[in-house]
Motif scaffolding. Structure first.
Motif, PDB file in Angstrom:
ATOM      1  N   MET A 136      27.488 -20.575 135.782  1.00 32.18           N
ATOM      2  CA  MET A 136      27.012 -20.769 134.422  1.00 32.18           C
ATOM      3  C   MET A 136      28.083 -21.513 133.634  1.00 32.18           C
ATOM      4  O   MET A 136      29.266 -21.221 133.738  1.00 32.18           O
ATOM      5  CB  MET A 136      26.720 -19.418 133.790  1.00 32.18           C
ATOM      6  N   LYS A 137      27.650 -22.448 132.836  1.00 31.01           N
ATOM      7  CA  LYS A 137      28.597 -23.238 132.054  1.00 31.01           C
ATOM      8  C   LYS A 137      29.073 -22.438 130.846  1.00 31.01           C
ATOM      9  O   LYS A 137      28.336 -21.634 130.277  1.00 31.01           O
ATOM     10  CB  LYS A 137      27.942 -24.515 131.563  1.00 31.01           C
ATOM     11  N   ASN A 138      30.306 -22.680 130.496  1.00 32.02           N
ATOM     12  CA  ASN A 138      30.830 -22.082 129.271  1.00 32.02           C
ATOM     13  C   ASN A 138      30.443 -22.982 128.113  1.00 32.02           C
ATOM     14  O   ASN A 138      30.879 -24.125 128.031  1.00 32.02           O
ATOM     15  CB  ASN A 138      32.354 -21.948 129.365  1.00 32.02           C
ATOM     16  N   ARG A 139      29.631 -22.453 127.243  1.00 31.76           N
ATOM     17  CA  ARG A 139      29.157 -23.245 126.117  1.00 31.76           C
ATOM     18  C   ARG A 139      29.747 -22.689 124.830  1.00 31.76           C
ATOM     19  O   ARG A 139      29.906 -21.476 124.679  1.00 31.76           O
ATOM     20  CB  ARG A 139      27.638 -23.230 126.073  1.00 31.76           C
ATOM     21  N   THR A 140      29.991 -23.559 123.909  1.00 29.61           N
ATOM     22  CA  THR A 140      30.629 -23.154 122.660  1.00 29.61           C
ATOM     23  C   THR A 140      29.600 -22.654 121.658  1.00 29.61           C
ATOM     24  O   THR A 140      28.387 -22.837 121.831  1.00 29.61           O
ATOM     25  CB  THR A 140      31.384 -24.343 122.048  1.00 29.61           C
ATOM     26  N   ARG A 141      30.109 -22.068 120.598  1.00 28.08           N
ATOM     27  CA  ARG A 141      29.224 -21.620 119.518  1.00 28.08           C
ATOM     28  C   ARG A 141      28.520 -22.809 118.879  1.00 28.08           C
ATOM     29  O   ARG A 141      27.366 -22.712 118.464  1.00 28.08           O
ATOM     30  CB  ARG A 141      30.016 -20.889 118.451  1.00 28.08           C
ATOM     31  N   ALA A 142      29.221 -23.915 118.819  1.00 26.21           N
ATOM     32  CA  ALA A 142      28.636 -25.114 118.214  1.00 26.21           C
ATOM     33  C   ALA A 142      27.407 -25.571 118.987  1.00 26.21           C
ATOM     34  O   ALA A 142      26.414 -26.010 118.395  1.00 26.21           O
ATOM     35  CB  ALA A 142      29.672 -26.230 118.157  1.00 26.21           C
ATOM     36  N   TYR A 143      27.454 -25.451 120.306  1.00 27.46           N
ATOM     37  CA  TYR A 143      26.314 -25.839 121.133  1.00 27.46           C
ATOM     38  C   TYR A 143      25.107 -24.961 120.813  1.00 27.46           C
ATOM     39  O   TYR A 143      23.998 -25.449 120.614  1.00 27.46           O
ATOM     40  CB  TYR A 143      26.680 -25.716 122.614  1.00 27.46           C
ATOM     41  N   TYR A 144      25.335 -23.654 120.774  1.00 27.74           N
ATOM     42  CA  TYR A 144      24.234 -22.733 120.489  1.00 27.74           C
ATOM     43  C   TYR A 144      23.707 -22.912 119.068  1.00 27.74           C
ATOM     44  O   TYR A 144      22.501 -22.834 118.829  1.00 27.74           O
ATOM     45  CB  TYR A 144      24.677 -21.287 120.723  1.00 27.74           C
TER      46      TYR A 144
END
Length: 90
Positions: free
Chosen positions: A1-9
């Motif tokens: 699973m990719k680590n996604r930032t809060r900005a992405y969400y």
């Protein structure tokens, strides 16, 4: 699973909300100018998880005019072919 930032969400949530708000405003005809505004326009964050089911003729063309979908037609054709093969073997 990719680590996604809060900005992405945040971006994805905002994108979905804007898409659904566009449906509420333009297809449902609701605006901020209405005397009693729609709850989704007052609190657009609710649209992040809300389901907007539309049953108009434009969205549910097959339903209103009794047109079978392509997948159903192809499955029926395959089933009919199997039945024909079964009866032709005897």
């Amino acid at each position: 699973m990719k680590n996604r930032t809060r900005a992405y969400y945040r971006h994805q949530r905002r994108r979905v909300i804007e898409k659904k708000l566009d449906i509420v405003r333009h297809l449902w005809g609701k605006d901020e100018a209405d005397p009693i505004p729609h709850p989704f326009i007052v609190n657009p964050g609710k649209l992040a998880k809300a389901k907007l089911h539309c049953s108009c003729v434009m969205c549910k063309y097959e339903k209103h005019f009794n047109i079978s979908k392509h997948t159903v037609v192809s499955k029926l054709a395959v089933m009919q072919q199997e039945v024909d093969e079964y009866w032709s073997e005897e």
